[in-house]
Design an enzyme around this catalytic site. Structure first.
Site, PDB file in Angstrom:
ATOM      1  N   LYS A 185      18.019   9.304  -8.214  1.00  0.00           N
ATOM      2  CA  LYS A 185      17.932   8.074  -7.417  1.00  0.00           C
ATOM      3  C   LYS A 185      18.474   6.668  -7.880  1.00  0.00           C
ATOM      4  O   LYS A 185      19.183   6.148  -6.940  1.00  0.00           O
ATOM      5  CB  LYS A 185      16.369   7.818  -6.987  1.00  0.00           C
ATOM      6  CG  LYS A 185      15.665   8.902  -6.354  1.00  0.00           C
ATOM      7  CD  LYS A 185      14.288   8.869  -6.396  1.00  0.00           C
ATOM      8  CE  LYS A 185      13.597  10.267  -5.531  1.00  0.00           C
ATOM      9  NZ  LYS A 185      12.382  10.464  -5.753  1.00  0.00           N
ATOM     10  N   GLN A 226       7.146   7.399  -7.990  1.00  0.00           N
ATOM     11  CA  GLN A 226       7.426   8.958  -8.134  1.00  0.00           C
ATOM     12  C   GLN A 226       6.111   9.617  -8.296  1.00  0.00           C
ATOM     13  O   GLN A 226       5.279   9.260  -9.334  1.00  0.00           O
ATOM     14  CB  GLN A 226       8.420   9.083  -9.345  1.00  0.00           C
ATOM     15  CG  GLN A 226       8.881  10.676  -9.551  1.00  0.00           C
ATOM     16  CD  GLN A 226       9.931  10.882  -8.165  1.00  0.00           C
ATOM     17  OE1 GLN A 226      10.503  10.013  -7.557  1.00  0.00           O
ATOM     18  NE2 GLN A 226      10.106  12.375  -7.794  1.00  0.00           N
ATOM     19  N   ASP A 254       9.307   5.676   0.711  1.00  0.00           N
ATOM     20  CA  ASP A 254       9.172   6.947   0.908  1.00  0.00           C
ATOM     21  C   ASP A 254       8.180   7.386   2.072  1.00  0.00           C
ATOM     22  O   ASP A 254       7.941   8.623   2.473  1.00  0.00           O
ATOM     23  CB  ASP A 254       8.108   7.307  -0.209  1.00  0.00           C
ATOM     24  CG  ASP A 254       8.737   7.853  -1.405  1.00  0.00           C
ATOM     25  OD1 ASP A 254       9.385   8.537  -1.301  1.00  0.00           O
ATOM     26  OD2 ASP A 254       8.306   7.533  -2.714  1.00  0.00           O
TER      27      ASP A 254
HETATM   28  N1  GUN Z   1       7.796  13.714  -5.789  1.00  0.00           N
HETATM   29  C1  GUN Z   1       8.448  14.716  -5.185  1.00  0.00           C
HETATM   30  N2  GUN Z   1       8.942  14.465  -4.185  1.00  0.00           N
HETATM   31  C2  GUN Z   1       8.926  12.940  -4.059  1.00  0.00           C
HETATM   32  C3  GUN Z   1       9.289  11.881  -3.137  1.00  0.00           C
HETATM   33  O1  GUN Z   1      10.037  12.179  -2.083  1.00  0.00           O
HETATM   34  N3  GUN Z   1       8.997  10.561  -3.251  1.00  0.00           N
HETATM   35  C4  GUN Z   1       8.150  10.450  -4.413  1.00  0.00           C
HETATM   36  N4  GUN Z   1       7.863   9.090  -4.754  1.00  0.00           N
HETATM   37  N5  GUN Z   1       7.827  11.415  -5.304  1.00  0.00           N
HETATM   38  C5  GUN Z   1       8.111  12.694  -4.919  1.00  0.00           C
END
Ligand code: GUN
Length: 283
Positions: free
Chosen positions: A52, A96, A119
């Site tokens: 990211k 995350q 998200d």
């Molecule tokens: N953990 C697994 N996929 C994601 C996601 O798309 N966003 C976040 N914040 N955590 C995750």
């Protein structure tokens, strides 16, 4: 033999479009900025967060990383989020998941300002998705929809089967398919005779996290097969839920793992961050 859907190429294309938007935003004095929080040492999470950050750098989006130790308390984490909510230079906040077990994920998700919730996990944004009227698209399901659009796969009236009912993928995936007029069935760990459902699917989306779950006999001839899972095998290799080598001989389209849905999740995250920055500009 199926067409292999190239998530890497499509992600690059979307990210390029976002790069142009970032350049334009900068000429107006807005520097798009994403705050990324990771708590603990989960190796998969570290890889995702790094990817990211890398994408932000490619696009000229500023990224602020908060790599917090495993023993961070919920209170400490909520305080950081509160500061980021108030920081006018921060457009998006991403924490995350999963979080260490002593931190309540619900409290954390609820604490992120809905306007910065790139998200789309906050209940307010989930509500918008449910109604079909949203600013932020849930990253992974929206990435899947982008793939279907790019490959001109019409979902209206199709039998879509989603395997998995998580808040991150299964449930929002169902909503996005429904919005495009698909007939959607959701299967999960308590579904009896999973194969009897998957065999009916014109479009099959698997988001479980179980290597080998979807075998060739469970897939209809010429189905579109979307594999959302990313599993790491003991030999270190990545794979999805689908027995790719066999299913690709039967499907009309299939996504690989890696190089399928994964890169699309990040492209949509970048899109959401740009959207948040555009909202800041238009305030
Ligand atoms: N953990 C697994 N996929 C994601 C996601 O798309 N966003 C976040 N914040 N955590 C995750």
């Amino acid at each position: 033999m199926a067409v292999i859907i190239d998530g890497k190429a499509l992600s690059a294309k979307l990210k390029n479009q976002m790069k142009e938007k970032v350049e334009f935003l900068k000429t107006t004095g807005i520097n798009p900025c994403l705050a990324v929080i990771i708590v603990g040492e989960n190796p998969a999470s570290k890889v995702y967060v790094n990817n990211k950050k890398k994408s932000c750098a490619e696009l000229g989006i500023e990224s602020l990383e908060y790599a917090l130790p495993e023993e961070t308390t919920e209170e400490e984490l909520l305080k950081i989020i509160d500061e980021l909510n108030k920081n006018e230079n921060v457009d998006g906040i991403l924490c995350q998941l999963p979080l260490p077990s002593h931190i309540c994920e619900k409290n954390v998700i609820n604490s992120i300002s809905p306007e910065k919730d790139v998200d789309a996990f906050h209940p307010e944004n989930v509500g918008h998705i449910m109604i079909g009227d949203y600013t932020f698209l849930p990253c992974t399901p929206a990435g899947v929809m982008e793939m279907l659009k790019e490959y001109e796969i019409d979902v209206a009236g199709k039998n879509c089967v989603v395997v998995g009912r998580s808040n991150i993928v299964g449930k929002p995936m169902t909503m996005l398919l429904l919005k495009e007029n698909a007939t959607v069935t959701v299967c999960h760990s308590r579904t009896k005779d999973l194969a009897s459902f998957t065999r009916q699917a014109d479009i099959l989306v698997s988001a479980v996290g179980k290597p080998g779950l979807i075998t060739e006999d469970m897939v209809k001839e010429n189905a579109v097969v979307i594999d959302v899972a990313i599993n790491r095998l003991e030999n270190g290799k990545l794979c999805g839920d689908v027995d790719f080598e066999k299913v690709k001989e039967k499907a009309s389209f299939i996504t690989p793992v890696p190089g399928g849905v994964g890169p699309m999740t990040i492209a949509v995250l970048m899109k959401n961050t740009v959207t948040a920055a555009e909202c800041r500009k238009n305030k």
